[in-house]
Design an enzyme around this catalytic site. Structure first.
Site, PDB file in Angstrom:
ATOM      1  N   HIS B 158       0.830  -1.205   0.000  1.00  0.00           N
ATOM      2  CA  HIS B 158       0.000   0.000   0.000  1.00  0.00           C
ATOM      3  C   HIS B 158       0.864   1.255   0.000  1.00  0.00           C
ATOM      4  O   HIS B 158       2.066   1.197   0.301  1.00  0.00           O
ATOM      5  CB  HIS B 158      -0.919   0.021   1.229  1.00  0.00           C
ATOM      6  CG  HIS B 158      -1.836  -1.163   1.322  1.00  0.00           C
ATOM      7  ND1 HIS B 158      -2.955  -1.301   0.547  1.00  0.00           N
ATOM      8  CD2 HIS B 158      -1.784  -2.280   2.092  1.00  0.00           C
ATOM      9  CE1 HIS B 158      -3.559  -2.444   0.833  1.00  0.00           C
ATOM     10  NE2 HIS B 158      -2.870  -3.067   1.767  1.00  0.00           N
ATOM     11  N   ASP B 161      -1.475   8.713  -1.779  1.00  0.00           N
ATOM     12  CA  ASP B 161      -1.329   9.876  -2.663  1.00  0.00           C
ATOM     13  C   ASP B 161      -2.272  10.953  -2.134  1.00  0.00           C
ATOM     14  O   ASP B 161      -3.490  10.774  -2.140  1.00  0.00           O
ATOM     15  CB  ASP B 161      -1.709   9.453  -4.097  1.00  0.00           C
ATOM     16  CG  ASP B 161      -1.978  10.633  -5.040  1.00  0.00           C
ATOM     17  OD1 ASP B 161      -1.804  11.803  -4.628  1.00  0.00           O
ATOM     18  OD2 ASP B 161      -2.372  10.371  -6.189  1.00  0.00           O
ATOM     19  N   HIS B 163      -3.886  14.422  -2.705  1.00  0.00           N
ATOM     20  CA  HIS B 163      -4.101  15.433  -3.740  1.00  0.00           C
ATOM     21  C   HIS B 163      -3.757  16.840  -3.234  1.00  0.00           C
ATOM     22  O   HIS B 163      -3.547  17.746  -4.023  1.00  0.00           O
ATOM     23  CB  HIS B 163      -5.556  15.405  -4.214  1.00  0.00           C
ATOM     24  CG  HIS B 163      -5.886  14.194  -5.040  1.00  0.00           C
ATOM     25  ND1 HIS B 163      -7.040  14.079  -5.760  1.00  0.00           N
ATOM     26  CD2 HIS B 163      -5.198  13.046  -5.267  1.00  0.00           C
ATOM     27  CE1 HIS B 163      -7.061  12.914  -6.400  1.00  0.00           C
ATOM     28  NE2 HIS B 163      -5.953  12.267  -6.106  1.00  0.00           N
ATOM     29  N   HIS B 198      -5.735   8.889  -1.437  1.00  0.00           N
ATOM     30  CA  HIS B 198      -6.061   7.488  -1.752  1.00  0.00           C
ATOM     31  C   HIS B 198      -4.801   6.661  -1.952  1.00  0.00           C
ATOM     32  O   HIS B 198      -3.718   7.195  -2.187  1.00  0.00           O
ATOM     33  CB  HIS B 198      -6.955   7.406  -2.993  1.00  0.00           C
ATOM     34  CG  HIS B 198      -6.314   7.923  -4.259  1.00  0.00           C
ATOM     35  ND1 HIS B 198      -5.583   7.123  -5.105  1.00  0.00           N
ATOM     36  CD2 HIS B 198      -6.290   9.163  -4.810  1.00  0.00           C
ATOM     37  CE1 HIS B 198      -5.158   7.842  -6.123  1.00  0.00           C
ATOM     38  NE2 HIS B 198      -5.567   9.092  -5.968  1.00  0.00           N
ATOM     39  N   CYS B 199      -4.979   5.364  -1.896  1.00  0.00           N
ATOM     40  CA  CYS B 199      -3.880   4.432  -2.161  1.00  0.00           C
ATOM     41  C   CYS B 199      -3.661   4.366  -3.673  1.00  0.00           C
ATOM     42  O   CYS B 199      -4.619   4.448  -4.446  1.00  0.00           O
ATOM     43  CB  CYS B 199      -4.236   3.057  -1.617  1.00  0.00           C
ATOM     44  SG  CYS B 199      -2.864   1.893  -1.646  1.00  0.00           S
ATOM     45  N   HIS B 209      -7.452  -0.881  -5.299  1.00  0.00           N
ATOM     46  CA  HIS B 209      -7.381  -0.455  -3.897  1.00  0.00           C
ATOM     47  C   HIS B 209      -8.399   0.648  -3.607  1.00  0.00           C
ATOM     48  O   HIS B 209      -9.060   0.631  -2.568  1.00  0.00           O
ATOM     49  CB  HIS B 209      -5.966   0.021  -3.546  1.00  0.00           C
ATOM     50  CG  HIS B 209      -4.981  -1.102  -3.388  1.00  0.00           C
ATOM     51  ND1 HIS B 209      -4.171  -1.252  -2.286  1.00  0.00           N
ATOM     52  CD2 HIS B 209      -4.684  -2.148  -4.202  1.00  0.00           C
ATOM     53  CE1 HIS B 209      -3.422  -2.336  -2.427  1.00  0.00           C
ATOM     54  NE2 HIS B 209      -3.711  -2.885  -3.587  1.00  0.00           N
ATOM     55  N   MET B 214     -10.044   2.377  -0.111  1.00  0.00           N
ATOM     56  CA  MET B 214      -8.809   2.980   0.391  1.00  0.00           C
ATOM     57  C   MET B 214      -8.682   4.434  -0.051  1.00  0.00           C
ATOM     58  O   MET B 214      -7.870   4.772  -0.921  1.00  0.00           O
ATOM     59  CB  MET B 214      -7.622   2.152  -0.086  1.00  0.00           C
ATOM     60  CG  MET B 214      -6.533   2.145   0.945  1.00  0.00           C
ATOM     61  SD  MET B 214      -5.417   0.802   0.767  1.00  0.00           S
ATOM     62  CE  MET B 214      -4.306   1.249   2.096  1.00  0.00           C
ATOM     63  N   HIS B 319     -27.257  15.914  -2.860  1.00  0.00           N
ATOM     64  CA  HIS B 319     -28.460  16.751  -2.727  1.00  0.00           C
ATOM     65  C   HIS B 319     -29.023  16.494  -1.334  1.00  0.00           C
ATOM     66  O   HIS B 319     -29.108  15.345  -0.900  1.00  0.00           O
ATOM     67  CB  HIS B 319     -29.475  16.347  -3.804  1.00  0.00           C
ATOM     68  CG  HIS B 319     -30.809  16.983  -3.613  1.00  0.00           C
ATOM     69  ND1 HIS B 319     -31.074  18.273  -4.018  1.00  0.00           N
ATOM     70  CD2 HIS B 319     -31.965  16.516  -3.057  1.00  0.00           C
ATOM     71  CE1 HIS B 319     -32.345  18.559  -3.716  1.00  0.00           C
ATOM     72  NE2 HIS B 319     -32.892  17.518  -3.125  1.00  0.00           N
ATOM     73  N   GLU B 343     -29.302  23.651  -5.101  1.00  0.00           N
ATOM     74  CA  GLU B 343     -30.141  22.486  -4.839  1.00  0.00           C
ATOM     75  C   GLU B 343     -29.303  21.206  -4.848  1.00  0.00           C
ATOM     76  O   GLU B 343     -29.453  20.342  -3.997  1.00  0.00           O
ATOM     77  CB  GLU B 343     -31.268  22.388  -5.875  1.00  0.00           C
ATOM     78  CG  GLU B 343     -30.761  22.445  -7.323  1.00  0.00           C
ATOM     79  CD  GLU B 343     -31.869  22.229  -8.343  1.00  0.00           C
ATOM     80  OE1 GLU B 343     -32.921  21.683  -7.968  1.00  0.00           O
ATOM     81  OE2 GLU B 343     -31.685  22.606  -9.509  1.00  0.00           O
ATOM     82  N   THR B 344     -28.431  21.092  -5.823  1.00  0.00           N
ATOM     83  CA  THR B 344     -27.613  19.895  -5.990  1.00  0.00           C
ATOM     84  C   THR B 344     -26.240  20.367  -6.428  1.00  0.00           C
ATOM     85  O   THR B 344     -26.118  21.353  -7.139  1.00  0.00           O
ATOM     86  CB  THR B 344     -28.216  18.977  -7.083  1.00  0.00           C
ATOM     87  OG1 THR B 344     -29.512  18.551  -6.649  1.00  0.00           O
ATOM     88  CG2 THR B 344     -27.365  17.746  -7.342  1.00  0.00           C
ATOM     89  N   HIS B 370     -27.985  12.351  -6.033  1.00  0.00           N
ATOM     90  CA  HIS B 370     -29.229  12.558  -6.764  1.00  0.00           C
ATOM     91  C   HIS B 370     -29.229  11.972  -8.169  1.00  0.00           C
ATOM     92  O   HIS B 370     -30.015  12.360  -9.039  1.00  0.00           O
ATOM     93  CB  HIS B 370     -29.628  14.037  -6.793  1.00  0.00           C
ATOM     94  CG  HIS B 370     -31.126  14.231  -6.830  1.00  0.00           C
ATOM     95  ND1 HIS B 370     -31.894  13.956  -7.945  1.00  0.00           N
ATOM     96  CD2 HIS B 370     -32.002  14.631  -5.878  1.00  0.00           C
ATOM     97  CE1 HIS B 370     -33.170  14.217  -7.687  1.00  0.00           C
ATOM     98  NE2 HIS B 370     -33.263  14.622  -6.437  1.00  0.00           N
TER      99      HIS B 370
END
Lengths: 143, 406
Positions: B158, B161, B163, B198-199, B209, B214, B319, B343-344, B370
């Site tokens: 494993h 990363d 971001h 994330h992995c 993964h 993950m 939503h 709304e969304t 939604h």
């Protein structure tokens, strides 16, 4: 000109190579005699110039060389997942082979090319998963 | 005589020698060589075409040459990770100078139920035993110093990363660990916002993964806190940290979900299932119903919640049924002014976003993806249960349902 010299050299080498090169099959399996995620056989001795074909009996595996576990002058190889590659070994010495996604689970094997009775120095000294190291040790002992 | 020159009568291995040895001779120039390949199943998985080892050695050399970072005078604090949907203790407005924030995450491969009704389960790959992994919260210009450990009983390799970080594939290139190993990575939080981590072990193992749970989120707050478009401060009472997870579970021929003895055993079948791009489940916080019923999120009228939504792999569209997004950073960047009154909102796969809402009515609110098929059939539903007094000005049932005669 250079190219033709090289190919001439290659053909000369070819003609002088031992005549009875063979192809060996190694299966990539989810379960085998040594447990889950294995190459079978996992210790294999071959002659210089022999070929190993990796058979995708079970899916989800590949075969690739392990960095730092190959003799000097040899070239790395990397199969794709589910791909059945054939690799010809022309440089004598010991090769560590792994399945990339299952390396940590210990899916490894040793191929000894030629008559050397011990792996090159430092063969087992690189950083590797514990399960892989245990199986490599057992595989070396099996020769 | 003809028998001898008829290649059909020669042993197969002999033919291989003749053809193979020319190749072998050529190969001798370069060492071992792959002489051929046959895909045995229809779907060989391409290898990532990464730069060769020399490039990586150059990067390593540059790292060794680099001047040490000046961290003198920086205070070190430890942030205790907590399980989702909760957030670690933190300040909304930073006090003092940037700090080094130490966090620890333990990689834990564990069998988790995805849906009790169908028996669907997965050998989840987790940071700290939960899907998603824990929420990390720092301020801009703080340093995150992560200790990443992998339990000895784990089966797989494993890494992580971030971001939010800069360089070395988000730290992925510097954090590969095998079972029983640990590593420490420090990175500076230069950009304010909410970000996925994330992995990413390489190739097809990356989606494998990530789609086994993950992933998680980091929130990097501006040092002076969140602001609306006019620069007025925005504060929240609670955080609801929601990780949406798409699972691609292999099925038996009769349609039931397969079970496996170990993490890693489902690799080949998972790759086939992922190739469809059609998830069997899309759930909030690891399993169907993880945030509904008795597990619903709680709040009160007048309270403000910051909903952080992480989706490391696939687009989604949160939503809040019965409410709104008062202030929404749908791309996750706190450098941008929030959108208002939505709304969304849209969370791109591979990102996290945040939406702030102040409850105005008591009752049950559903928080959904939604795409309602994903909400109702694949599992992407959570509930907020909100206490407080009803406001008839906002809504009133003027006539209860009755027979109309129409």
């Amino acid at each position: 000109m250079l190219r033709s010299l090289i190919s001439t050299a290659a053909i000369t080498l070819a003609l002088s190579a031992p005549a009875f090169a063979e192809t060996f099959e190694v299966q990539m399996l989810n379960r085998g005699e040594e447990g889950t995620m294995v190459f079978e056989p996992s210790s294999l001795r071959i002659a210089t110039g022999d070929t190993v074909k990796f058979i995708a009996t079970d899916r989800g595996h590949n075969a690739e060389s392990v960095e730092g576990m190959m003799p000097e002058g040899s070239e790395a190889f990397v199969g794709k997942i589910n791909e059945e590659i054939e690799v010809t070994f022309d440089v004598d010495g010991y090769y560590g082979v792994k399945c990339k996604p299952h390396f940590a689970m210990g899916m490894v094997m040793v191929i000894a090319v030629g008559d050397g009775d011990a792996p090159q120095e430092g063969f087992l000294e690189g950083r590797m998963p514990r399960n892989a190291k245990q199986r490599f040790e057992a595989q070396l002992n099996a020769f | 005589m003809t028998k001898f020159i008829n290649p059909g009568l020669l042993p197969t291995s002999r033919r291989n020698v003749l053809r193979g040895s020319v190749l072998a001779g050529a190969a001798a120039m370069t060492g071992s060589m792959v002489t051929g390949s046959t895909p045995s199943v229809p779907n060989p998985v391409p290898n990532p075409n990464l730069p060769d080892a020399r490039v990586l050695r150059v990067q390593q050399r540059e790292m060794e040459r680099a001047a040490p970072a000046d961290l003198s005078g920086l205070e070190r604090v430890r942030q205790k990770m907590v399980r989702p949907p909760f957030a670690p203790e933190h300040e909304q407005v930073a006090t003092g100078d940037p700090k080094i924030v130490e966090v620890e995450m333990v990689v834990d491969e564990r069998l988790m139920v995805v849906d009790e009704d169908t028996g669907a389960s997965i050998w989840a790959m987790t940071y700290n035993g939960s899907v998603p992994g824990p929420l990390i919260i720092v301020h801009q210009d703080d340093y995150v110093e992560l200790t990443l450990k992998s339990l000895s009983r784990n089966q797989l390799e494993h890494n992580i990363d971030f971001h939010a970080s800069t360089g070395a594939l988000g730290g992925g290139g510097l954090t590969h660990i095998y079972p029983g190993e640990e590593t420490v990575l420090r990175w500076k939080a230069t950009k304010p916002g909410v970000f996925t981590y994330h992995c990413a072990p390489g190739g097809a193992m990356i989606p494998y993964h990530v789609c086994h749970g993950m992933n998680g989120a980091v929130m990097v707050l501006p040092r002076d806190g969140l602001k609306d478009g006019d620069g007025n401060p925005l504060t929240y009472d609670d955080i609801a940290y929601i990780g949406e997870q798409d699972y691609y579970l292999p099925r038996n021929e009769d349609g039931t979900f397969k079970t496996y003895a170990n993490a890693g055993d489902d690799y080949a079948e998972s790759l086939e299932a992922m190739r469809t791009l059609t998830p069997t489940h899309s759930v909030f916080n690891g399993s169907v119903g993880a945030l509904t019923g008795t597990n619903a999120l709680r709040s009160e009228v007048g309270k403000t919640v910051l909903m952080i939504h992480n989706q490391a792999n696939r687009d989604t569209r949160p939503h809040l049924i019965g409410g709104h997004g008062n202030f929404v950073w749908e791309s996750g960047s706190f450098s941008d002014a929030p959108q208002t009154g939505l709304e969304t909102w849209f969370i791109r796969g591979g990102s996290a976003g945040a939406a702030m809402y102040t409850f105005e009515q008591p009752g049950v609110y559903a928080y959904v993806n939604h795409n309602l098929i994903e909400a109702a059939i694949l599992g992407a539903t959570a509930h907020f249960v909100v206490d407080g007094e009803w406001d008839n000005d906002l809504m009133e049932q003027v006539v209860a349902p009755r027979t109309s005669g129409a």
